[in-house]
Design an enzyme around this catalytic site. Structure first.
Site, PDB file in Angstrom:
ATOM      1  N   GLN A 365      18.723  15.232  26.143  1.00 36.02           N
ATOM      2  CA  GLN A 365      18.027  14.075  25.594  1.00 36.02           C
ATOM      3  C   GLN A 365      17.055  13.549  26.633  1.00 36.02           C
ATOM      4  OE1 GLN A 365      20.939  11.188  24.193  1.00 36.02           O
ATOM      5  NE2 GLN A 365      20.362  11.652  22.090  1.00 36.02           N
ATOM      6  N   HIS A 494      18.340   1.115  25.353  1.00 39.96           N
ATOM      7  CA  HIS A 494      18.524   2.567  25.332  1.00 39.96           C
ATOM      8  C   HIS A 494      17.357   3.144  24.546  1.00 39.96           C
ATOM      9  CE1 HIS A 494      23.069   2.196  25.976  1.00 39.96           C
ATOM     10  NE2 HIS A 494      22.721   0.976  25.614  1.00 39.96           N
TER      11      HIS A 494
END
Length: 643
Positions: A365, A494
């Site tokens: 990611q 995030h």
């Protein structure tokens, strides 16, 4: 007296009313639903003993399940299509009526239509609706078109088996698939799309372009070949360059942690079934549901119970980034503190859900966690959205946005959730973005903005995400020293832009049909000397390419030039430098490109400067065959549309 003789004459059939100004998707749904009825009528003309089940519209088409006296093949489809066209040519009106459910059961029982009888037995309504066109009558809730002439732009595509009601203990039926559109042009575009889709499959392109491969022993994880690794690293270089310029710092943490980390973050309770679990110090790795070596017998002859897993491979970077933040004290002067990490992650995805790069058990990611004060929320989320737009624009990708709110299983105080949701909502308004609201679609620790990429194949992919989190900083007891010289808890954003580097790469391969922009292509230039006499000159050109940081490959004259040009085209290499005796004498090259084909003989310096500039600017220098207009919708683009 037969039921049909008494019931049918008594029915009051009404024209099927169709509202004006229906949205395009609803018009297509009606066309496809009606086409499935016309197909069933055509099949009954060929096989009068056919027993019909259900025939709904589906995405981009329709199907009908039926029991037939023999198995169909694709060779049978043209005859069914021929009968359908005769029906459509008559422009039969679709008519509707209401029937007593028990009378309807008697009628279908008399006609030997067992599946319709079973459907009726499971309905609670006292009355049901029938639709008919010509003399064909079917049990159906609708809706349909006004007349069958509207359904003329169709194609039957395949035949498959399907268990009645999805139950393997019930009869296996035959399912005929088809597609239908409003115009012949749309139909032909869709048929071209189907053919193109097969060639665009990223798994096929990965093999054709020698990028990556899969093996049963890799358990659903890709093996990266040299060219594929180059492509992957170019994408990561873009990530590093843009994030460094935006003030991010990069870290690298371990992939294996004790379960206490995930208990603190909440993942042990909320995400454990998707994690690879490990028994620390055991000779055999232990995973929930996995087989392990037999446990040794004790001195009393009993078998000891294996220890519970107490470690796990991390499935995301959030918890350990919290640990990194705790390694030292922080001041308000450091905030916003933007920390990125692209470590490999591991998730125990069910084997049936694995799909090449799109869903694998190991991936990276492009994560970042931004530690901020509450009064920095709006500006920092605005910066994230701007960075996201900057990166997606490089690939010409359109996107849409959804605000996903508190799920049923969530942790933390309700007032913190309300504060986080309002923070994201206001940031989207400030950015001028229209968005939908997905009630209950947030992560267990906070609401989020989900970003859907719209590719050239008309598909949507959830890639980018921005999550506002008041929970984890408290669970990990994170602090910063504020103006008042007292400790305060930061807020954490995030965010990911690619989502997963591997998945984003798979999307790009299919979006561009493998013909990537020059800056991203693993090999940017194929150098093709016609004969041995031009090999020395070709090697000089290769050296100049490498001096400029360009990725070039020499195709030695071991086969005919046309064969090597064809090989370079199959590999979708953006530039081909062909050189024969004439080019060597002129100190020039004959230039071919994948996009423009033959561009003639050009000076070397001119072409190398062009490639170097495109590489430097990360230019979007490819033409994409875009099918997205074919799948357009007419949904309202109002902000805060809830679904």
């Amino acid at each position: 007296m037969p039921v049909a003789d008494t019931l049918l004459p008594s029915l009051a059939w009404e024209p099927n009313a169709v509202p004006a100004n229906l949205p395009r998707q609803e018009r297509l749904r009606r066309i496809r639903h009606s086409a499935s009825h016309i197909m069933a009528q055509a099949v009954r003309e060929i096989f009068p003993q056919a027993k019909l089940a259900i025939g709904p519209p589906i995405e981009n088409g329709f199907y009908y399940d039926m029991e037939l006296p023999r198995s169909l093949t694709t060779e049978d489809l043209p005859e069914i299509e021929k009968r359908m066209r005769k029906i459509v040519a008559r422009q039969p009106a679709f008519q509707r009526t209401k029937v007593d459910r028990r009378a309807a059961m008697e009628l279908f029982r008399e006609w030997g239509q067992d599946f319709k009888v079973e459907l009726l037995e499971n309905l609670a309504d006292d009355q049901v609706s029938f639709y008919k066109q010509d003399r064909f009558i079917d049990l159906c809730a609708g809706p349909h078109v006004a007349n069958g002439g509207i359904c003329g732009h169709f194609k039957l595509t395949s035949v498959a088996g399907a268990y009645w009601r999805g139950d393997e203990n019930k009869p296996m039926l035959q399912r005929i698939y088809g597609t239908a559109w409003e115009t012949e042009e749309e139909l032909q575009q869709y048929l071209a799309f189907l053919e193109d889709s097969k060639a665009r499959d990223h798994r096929k392109l990965g093999q054709q372009l020698d990028l990556f491969s899969f093996h049963p022993w890799t358990a659903g994880c890709p093996m990266w070949h040299p060219h594929g690794l180059t492509l992957r690293e170019e994408l990561r270089r873009l990530w590093r360059d843009t994030h460094t310029a935006a003030g991010y710092v990069e870290i690298l943490n371990p992939v294996l942690y004790r379960k206490e980390l995930f208990e603190t973050s909440g993942h042990w309770d909320h995400f454990r079934e998707n994690m690879f679990l490990v028994n620390e110090g055991a000779q055999e790795g232990v995973q929930d549901g996995a087989q392990q070596a037999p446990a040794p017998a004790s001195s009393t002859g009993t078998v000891s119970k294996p220890a519970e897993p107490n470690m796990a491979l991390k499935p995301m970077n959030c918890p350990d980034t919290m640990l990194f933040y705790k390694t030292r004290q922080h001041s308000y002067r450091e905030l916003p503190l933007r920390i990125s990490e692209g470590q490999l992650l591991h998730r125990n995805e069910p084997i049936g859900t694995l799909h090449g790069l799109m869903r694998a058990r190991v991936f990276s990611q492009d994560d970042a966690h931004i530690f901020i004060t509450e009064d920095q929320i709006q500006e920092e989320i605005g910066n994230v959205l701007a960075l996201l737009n900057q990166i997606y624009s490089l690939f010409g990708l359109r996107y849409s946005v959804t605000l996903s709110t508190k799920p049923e299983k969530a942790m933390g105080a309700p007032e913190l959730w309300e504060k986080a949701e309002e923070g994201l909502r206001q940031a989207l308004r400030n950015a001028g973005l229209n968005f939908k609201v997905d009630q209950g679609g947030g992560a267990f620790y906070g609401p989020k903005i989900d970003v859907m990429i719209h590719d050239s194949m008309g598909r949507q992919w959830q890639c980018g995400t921005v999550q506002l989190d008041f929970q984890l900083p408290r669970r990990f007891e994170l602090e910063y020293i504020d103006h008042d010289n007292r400790p305060h808890t930061p807020v954490v954003i995030h965010r990911a832009l690619f989502g997963s580097v591997e998945r984003f790469l798979g999307i790009l391969l299919e979006h561009f049909a493998g013909a990537l922009p020059t800056w991203l292509s693993p090999v940017q230039i194929a150098i093709l000397p016609i004969a041995e006499g031009q090999l020395e000159f070709a090697q000089q050109v290769l050296a100049r390419c490498r001096e400029l940081g360009l990725r070039a490959e020499l195709f030695a004259p071991e086969s005919k030039i046309n064969y090597r040009i064809r090989e370079a085209e199959l590999r979708k290499i953006p530039y081909m430098f062909v050189m024969g005796k004439r080019e060597v004498e002129q100190g020039a090259i004959s230039v071919r490109t994948y996009q423009e084909k033959d561009r003639g003989v050009l000076p070397i310096d001119q072409v190398l400067a062009e490639v170097a500039e495109r590489n430097k600017q990360r230019a979007l220098d490819v033409k994409v065959k875009d099918y997205s207009a074919l799948f357009r919708t007419e949904e309202a683009a109002e902000p805060e549309q809830v679904y």
